[in-house]
Scaffold this motif. Sequence first.
Motif, PDB file in Angstrom:
ATOM      1  N   THR A  72      41.970  39.325  30.353  1.00 45.24           N
ATOM      2  CA  THR A  72      40.970  40.380  30.514  1.00 45.24           C
ATOM      3  C   THR A  72      40.843  41.210  29.244  1.00 45.24           C
ATOM      4  N   LYS A  75      36.747  47.396  28.771  1.00 44.62           N
ATOM      5  CA  LYS A  75      35.294  47.486  28.658  1.00 44.62           C
ATOM      6  C   LYS A  75      34.818  47.814  27.248  1.00 44.62           C
ATOM      7  N   ARG A  78      35.093  44.643  24.443  1.00 47.68           N
ATOM      8  CA  ARG A  78      34.564  43.307  24.717  1.00 47.68           C
ATOM      9  C   ARG A  78      33.566  42.842  23.671  1.00 47.68           C
ATOM     10  N   VAL A 103      26.264  40.775  36.775  1.00 45.91           N
ATOM     11  CA  VAL A 103      27.563  40.208  36.428  1.00 45.91           C
ATOM     12  C   VAL A 103      27.416  38.690  36.530  1.00 45.91           C
ATOM     13  N   ASP A 192      30.176  40.888  31.851  1.00 46.26           N
ATOM     14  CA  ASP A 192      29.783  42.133  32.507  1.00 46.26           C
ATOM     15  C   ASP A 192      28.270  42.313  32.460  1.00 46.26           C
ATOM     16  N   ARG A 193      27.791  43.417  32.967  1.00 44.09           N
ATOM     17  CA  ARG A 193      26.342  43.631  33.078  1.00 44.09           C
ATOM     18  C   ARG A 193      25.654  43.764  31.721  1.00 44.09           C
ATOM     19  N   ALA A 198      34.276  39.601  29.754  1.00 38.61           N
ATOM     20  CA  ALA A 198      35.234  40.511  30.375  1.00 38.61           C
ATOM     21  C   ALA A 198      36.522  39.831  30.819  1.00 38.61           C
ATOM     22  N   VAL A 217      35.200  43.782  37.542  1.00 46.28           N
ATOM     23  CA  VAL A 217      33.987  43.825  36.713  1.00 46.28           C
ATOM     24  C   VAL A 217      32.799  44.248  37.561  1.00 46.28           C
ATOM     25  N   GLU A 220      32.547  48.046  38.066  1.00 46.47           N
ATOM     26  CA  GLU A 220      32.256  48.910  36.914  1.00 46.47           C
ATOM     27  C   GLU A 220      30.857  49.525  37.021  1.00 46.47           C
TER      28      GLU A 220
END
Length: 221
Positions: A72, A75, A78, A103, A192-193, A198, A217, A220
């Motif tokens: 991992t 945030k 990344r 995601v 992630d978005r 992530a 994730v 978040e």
Amino acid sequence: MSAVSRAPQCSNRANRTPRPHPTRTSRVRRRAALLAAGTAVAALTLSACGSGGTSGGSGNTNFITGADGIATVKKGERKPAPDLSGKTIDGKQLDLSSYKGKVVVLNVWGSWCAPCRAEAPNLVKVAKDTAAKGVQFVGINTRDTSTQPAQSFEKQFAVPYPSLYDPTGKLMLRFKKGTLNPQLIPTTIILDRDGNIAARALQALSEDKLRKMLDPVLAEK
């Protein structure tokens, strides 16, 4: 004195012709060739079909691998996923960037890969359960010499999401060194978005382990 001059010389004995001993130089060259070959295989990220694998977060990689094999990244540390676009196994055009804001769960698989078959029902179940929550699954099919075996695989397991067709692994090579890049088949990567990498697992996943990767994730903001 050179390595060649330091190397022991072969001697000839009467009535027989012994096999020459390798010199220090030839041994070094052979070792270097083997190392280079191993490095090349690793660089292609497509060296094996396996159900396990580990990596470490050292230097500037910024990722941590847990005891469960899931790596991992925090945030704020990344890296963005590379451009992943092309034809799907159904012949349609797909661009991963169109899923920004969701995601994304990327799964690298092959119809010939036994661990991929083992995890397929788990991926399908989680994909269906999380679709309404803004999660998009995307496969990357590799090492299949035609799309027919891949299509049969998806039909057998009722896979509800698309898969990019990447028989030679070109899409995997777009991941930058030091990021959570695919290294085994199967590999699962979560974006992630914002389209950043992530989490990653270099193994076939159970439903519980997949949710363990995905839920933080998804939570978040």
